[in-house]
Motif scaffolding. Structure first.
Motif, PDB file in Angstrom:
ATOM      1  N   ILE A  33       0.842  -1.184   0.000  1.00 33.77           N
ATOM      2  CA  ILE A  33       0.000   0.000   0.000  1.00 33.77           C
ATOM      3  C   ILE A  33       0.882   1.240   0.000  1.00 33.77           C
ATOM      4  O   ILE A  33       1.810   1.355   0.802  1.00 33.77           O
ATOM      5  CB  ILE A  33      -0.925   0.026   1.233  1.00 33.77           C
ATOM      6  CG1 ILE A  33      -1.772  -1.247   1.301  1.00 33.77           C
ATOM      7  CG2 ILE A  33      -1.796   1.278   1.209  1.00 33.77           C
ATOM      8  CD1 ILE A  33      -2.743  -1.418   0.160  1.00 33.77           C
ATOM      9  N   ALA A  34       0.580   2.168  -0.895  1.00 32.83           N
ATOM     10  CA  ALA A  34       1.233   3.476  -0.903  1.00 32.83           C
ATOM     11  C   ALA A  34       0.209   4.520  -0.501  1.00 32.83           C
ATOM     12  O   ALA A  34      -0.835   4.657  -1.146  1.00 32.83           O
ATOM     13  CB  ALA A  34       1.806   3.790  -2.280  1.00 32.83           C
ATOM     14  N   VAL A  35       0.481   5.238   0.572  1.00 30.30           N
ATOM     15  CA  VAL A  35      -0.381   6.328   1.037  1.00 30.30           C
ATOM     16  C   VAL A  35       0.292   7.627   0.610  1.00 30.30           C
ATOM     17  O   VAL A  35       1.390   7.950   1.077  1.00 30.30           O
ATOM     18  CB  VAL A  35      -0.567   6.287   2.560  1.00 30.30           C
ATOM     19  CG1 VAL A  35      -1.540   7.366   3.013  1.00 30.30           C
ATOM     20  CG2 VAL A  35      -1.060   4.915   3.007  1.00 30.30           C
ATOM     21  N   ILE A  36      -0.346   8.359  -0.299  1.00 29.51           N
ATOM     22  CA  ILE A  36       0.288   9.494  -0.966  1.00 29.51           C
ATOM     23  C   ILE A  36      -0.354  10.802  -0.529  1.00 29.51           C
ATOM     24  O   ILE A  36      -1.571  10.977  -0.642  1.00 29.51           O
ATOM     25  CB  ILE A  36       0.167   9.348  -2.497  1.00 29.51           C
ATOM     26  CG1 ILE A  36       0.793   8.016  -2.940  1.00 29.51           C
ATOM     27  CG2 ILE A  36       0.836  10.517  -3.203  1.00 29.51           C
ATOM     28  CD1 ILE A  36       0.438   7.625  -4.351  1.00 29.51           C
ATOM     29  N   ASN A  37       0.460  11.703  -0.038  1.00 25.00           N
ATOM     30  CA  ASN A  37      -0.017  13.017   0.363  1.00 25.00           C
ATOM     31  C   ASN A  37       0.011  13.948  -0.833  1.00 25.00           C
ATOM     32  O   ASN A  37       1.037  14.083  -1.500  1.00 25.00           O
ATOM     33  CB  ASN A  37       0.864  13.571   1.486  1.00 25.00           C
ATOM     34  CG  ASN A  37       0.379  14.924   1.967  1.00 25.00           C
ATOM     35  OD1 ASN A  37       0.657  15.945   1.351  1.00 25.00           O
ATOM     36  ND2 ASN A  37      -0.330  14.931   3.076  1.00 25.00           N
ATOM     37  N   ARG A  38      -1.148  14.591  -1.114  1.00 21.48           N
ATOM     38  CA  ARG A  38      -1.246  15.534  -2.224  1.00 21.48           C
ATOM     39  C   ARG A  38      -1.742  16.868  -1.699  1.00 21.48           C
ATOM     40  O   ARG A  38      -2.761  16.931  -1.007  1.00 21.48           O
ATOM     41  CB  ARG A  38      -2.204  15.010  -3.294  1.00 21.48           C
ATOM     42  CG  ARG A  38      -1.741  13.744  -3.974  1.00 21.48           C
ATOM     43  CD  ARG A  38      -2.723  13.310  -5.040  1.00 21.48           C
ATOM     44  NE  ARG A  38      -2.936  14.343  -6.033  1.00 21.48           N
ATOM     45  CZ  ARG A  38      -3.772  14.239  -7.076  1.00 21.48           C
ATOM     46  NH1 ARG A  38      -4.462  13.123  -7.234  1.00 21.48           N
ATOM     47  NH2 ARG A  38      -3.913  15.202  -7.948  1.00 21.48           N
ATOM     48  N   THR A  55      10.020  -6.796  -7.257  1.00 21.69           N
ATOM     49  CA  THR A  55      10.349  -5.439  -6.831  1.00 21.69           C
ATOM     50  C   THR A  55      10.322  -4.460  -7.997  1.00 21.69           C
ATOM     51  O   THR A  55       9.774  -3.363  -7.895  1.00 21.69           O
ATOM     52  CB  THR A  55      11.740  -5.418  -6.169  1.00 21.69           C
ATOM     53  OG1 THR A  55      11.738  -6.298  -5.043  1.00 21.69           O
ATOM     54  CG2 THR A  55      12.102  -4.014  -5.708  1.00 21.69           C
ATOM     55  N   GLY A  56      10.908  -4.848  -9.120  1.00 24.82           N
ATOM     56  CA  GLY A  56      10.941  -3.962 -10.276  1.00 24.82           C
ATOM     57  C   GLY A  56       9.556  -3.618 -10.795  1.00 24.82           C
ATOM     58  O   GLY A  56       9.294  -2.471 -11.187  1.00 24.82           O
ATOM     59  N   THR A  57       8.659  -4.595 -10.793  1.00 23.56           N
ATOM     60  CA  THR A  57       7.290  -4.358 -11.257  1.00 23.56           C
ATOM     61  C   THR A  57       6.574  -3.387 -10.325  1.00 23.56           C
ATOM     62  O   THR A  57       5.865  -2.474 -10.775  1.00 23.56           O
ATOM     63  CB  THR A  57       6.523  -5.690 -11.331  1.00 23.56           C
ATOM     64  OG1 THR A  57       7.212  -6.576 -12.206  1.00 23.56           O
ATOM     65  CG2 THR A  57       5.109  -5.472 -11.834  1.00 23.56           C
ATOM     66  N   LEU A  58       6.740  -3.580  -9.030  1.00 25.74           N
ATOM     67  CA  LEU A  58       6.114  -2.677  -8.061  1.00 25.74           C
ATOM     68  C   LEU A  58       6.610  -1.247  -8.252  1.00 25.74           C
ATOM     69  O   LEU A  58       5.825  -0.297  -8.229  1.00 25.74           O
ATOM     70  CB  LEU A  58       6.409  -3.153  -6.638  1.00 25.74           C
ATOM     71  CG  LEU A  58       5.745  -4.468  -6.221  1.00 25.74           C
ATOM     72  CD1 LEU A  58       6.288  -4.939  -4.876  1.00 25.74           C
ATOM     73  CD2 LEU A  58       4.226  -4.317  -6.138  1.00 25.74           C
ATOM     74  N   LEU A  59       7.895  -1.084  -8.470  1.00 25.11           N
ATOM     75  CA  LEU A  59       8.457   0.253  -8.661  1.00 25.11           C
ATOM     76  C   LEU A  59       7.929   0.899  -9.939  1.00 25.11           C
ATOM     77  O   LEU A  59       7.624   2.098  -9.966  1.00 25.11           O
ATOM     78  CB  LEU A  59       9.988   0.176  -8.700  1.00 25.11           C
ATOM     79  CG  LEU A  59      10.671   0.072  -7.346  1.00 25.11           C
ATOM     80  CD1 LEU A  59      12.131  -0.336  -7.512  1.00 25.11           C
ATOM     81  CD2 LEU A  59      10.567   1.399  -6.599  1.00 25.11           C
ATOM     82  N   THR A  60       7.824   0.105 -10.995  1.00 25.09           N
ATOM     83  CA  THR A  60       7.298   0.640 -12.254  1.00 25.09           C
ATOM     84  C   THR A  60       5.888   1.168 -12.062  1.00 25.09           C
ATOM     85  O   THR A  60       5.551   2.289 -12.485  1.00 25.09           O
ATOM     86  CB  THR A  60       7.306  -0.442 -13.345  1.00 25.09           C
ATOM     87  OG1 THR A  60       8.645  -0.858 -13.591  1.00 25.09           O
ATOM     88  CG2 THR A  60       6.700   0.097 -14.637  1.00 25.09           C
ATOM     89  N   HIS A  61       5.043   0.371 -11.426  1.00 24.75           N
ATOM     90  CA  HIS A  61       3.659   0.794 -11.215  1.00 24.75           C
ATOM     91  C   HIS A  61       3.578   2.016 -10.305  1.00 24.75           C
ATOM     92  O   HIS A  61       2.813   2.948 -10.561  1.00 24.75           O
ATOM     93  CB  HIS A  61       2.844  -0.353 -10.615  1.00 24.75           C
ATOM     94  CG  HIS A  61       2.599  -1.478 -11.568  1.00 24.75           C
ATOM     95  ND1 HIS A  61       2.351  -1.281 -12.901  1.00 24.75           N
ATOM     96  CD2 HIS A  61       2.550  -2.824 -11.375  1.00 24.75           C
ATOM     97  CE1 HIS A  61       2.170  -2.453 -13.502  1.00 24.75           C
ATOM     98  NE2 HIS A  61       2.287  -3.398 -12.594  1.00 24.75           N
ATOM     99  N   LEU A  62       4.374   2.041  -9.250  1.00 29.56           N
ATOM    100  CA  LEU A  62       4.321   3.161  -8.314  1.00 29.56           C
ATOM    101  C   LEU A  62       4.802   4.454  -8.953  1.00 29.56           C
ATOM    102  O   LEU A  62       4.176   5.510  -8.778  1.00 29.56           O
ATOM    103  CB  LEU A  62       5.146   2.850  -7.069  1.00 29.56           C
ATOM    104  CG  LEU A  62       4.533   1.875  -6.071  1.00 29.56           C
ATOM    105  CD1 LEU A  62       5.527   1.514  -4.986  1.00 29.56           C
ATOM    106  CD2 LEU A  62       3.264   2.457  -5.454  1.00 29.56           C
ATOM    107  N   THR A  63       5.891   4.406  -9.699  1.00 27.78           N
ATOM    108  CA  THR A  63       6.401   5.629 -10.311  1.00 27.78           C
ATOM    109  C   THR A  63       5.445   6.161 -11.379  1.00 27.78           C
ATOM    110  O   THR A  63       5.379   7.370 -11.604  1.00 27.78           O
ATOM    111  CB  THR A  63       7.795   5.403 -10.922  1.00 27.78           C
ATOM    112  OG1 THR A  63       7.748   4.271 -11.806  1.00 27.78           O
ATOM    113  CG2 THR A  63       8.818   5.142  -9.838  1.00 27.78           C
TER     114      THR A  63
END
Length: 313
Positions: A33-38, A55-63
């Motif tokens: 889960i990524a909780v993002i402050n905007r 790990t690489g897939t997670l980073l791709t999606h998050l970025t």
């Protein structure tokens, strides 16, 4: 209200675990889960990805999904301790793109801070019941409900046997050779707070088989609450042979609202009936790629947000 949850202070790290389910709509398991402050949003954005992904897939999606205006992110892994190195690795690389204010593991009711040398309350692990946190109560009062599990999300688009029988009976009385009903007028009835009758749903089912009518429905579906409720209702009540279009529209609406789990559940229903349907494939590409609505860069996105003057369902 959310400051202590987003930037956990001593004694307040548990608020993160209370926040997440009400933002997602369900209590997650086996998820990153990524909780993002905007700064432009009163509530944080919450993204859920399968923790089992590399790990690489997670980073791709998050970025791809973290907005450019994000002030920072908190990561929480829901799963066994074996995933601690993955959560740490993702957070370390993600810091090149956005500040990471915290990294946590939530396993078997215990929240553990993974930030080195941190002295917050969760540094040594702290038991947390997300349902009993202050922030969960505050969000529940605003109408944000957290379902017990992802399975409950799928239940929102599960067939309603009685409703399907009623719609089929109504379909049997309609001359299918007649021109299709006007989707705009049917959507307008829903916008006014009316639940569509069996006859209206039957006519909607037939109309959505017409490509122009389907495009019209798609054009006007922007994720508003009444549109969301409309397509979920039609998806549950439509007989199986008519499910693909409303289920895909329900998925599109959920995706526009940032409800990825519900979008996937609706897509599952559409694909089970018409896996090769073009519209279902288009919506599926967006949802499966974890692309956020605000990052979509193509002409149709602008049209959806600015329907032509003169008719506004």
């Amino acid at each position: 209200m959310l400051e202590s949850a987003f930037l956990p202070r001593k004694g307040d790290a548990d608020q993160l675990v209370g926040l997440v389910p009400h933002m997602l709509g369900y209590h997650p398991t086996d998820a990153l889960i990524a909780v993002i402050n905007r700064p432009d949003q009163p509530l944080p954005q919450v993204i859920s990805l399968p923790l089992s992904e590399p790990t690489g897939t997670l980073l791709t999606h998050l970025t791809l999904r973290i907005p450019e205006k994000a002030r920072g992110t908190v990561l929480i892994g829901y799963g066994p301790a074996i995933h601690r190195p993955k959560i740490t690795a993702v957070s370390e690389v993600l810091e090149f793109f956005t500040p990471v204010f915290g990294r946590f593991l939530y396993d078997d009711g215990v929240l553990t801070c993974l930030t080195p040398d941190c002295d917050c309350a969760a540094a040594g692990g702290v038991p947390v019941d997300p349902r009993s946190t202050r922030i969960a109560a505050e969000l529940a009062l605003t109408g944000r409900v957290a379902l017990p599990s992802g399975e409950e999300v799928h239940a929102l688009v599960a067939p309603d046997d009685i409703g399907q029988a009623e719609i089929q009976a109504a379909l049997d009385t309609i001359d299918e050779a007649a021109p299709p009903a006007d989707v705009e007028s049917l959507m307008r009835a829903a916008r006014n707070g009316e639940r569509l009758t069996a006859d209206q749903v039957a006519r909607m089912c037939l109309a959505l088989h017409d490509r122009e009518q389907l495009v019209t429905a798609w054009h006007y579906t922007r994720g508003r609450h009444w549109q969301h409720a409309l397509w979920l209702d039609v998806t549950r009540r439509a007989p199986q042979q008519h499910v693909a279009a409303p289920a895909s529209l329900a998925a599109w609406s959920a995706w526009r609202r940032g409800q990825d789990a519900l979008a996937v559940a609706a897509l599952d229903r559409a694909r089970a009936i018409a896996p090769g349907d073009g519209f279902t494939r288009i919506v599926g590409y967006l949802v499966d790629a974890h692309l956020p609505a605000h990052r979509l860069r193509w002409p149709l996105a602008k049209q959806l947000d600015a329907p032509p003057t003169g008719s506004h369902p």
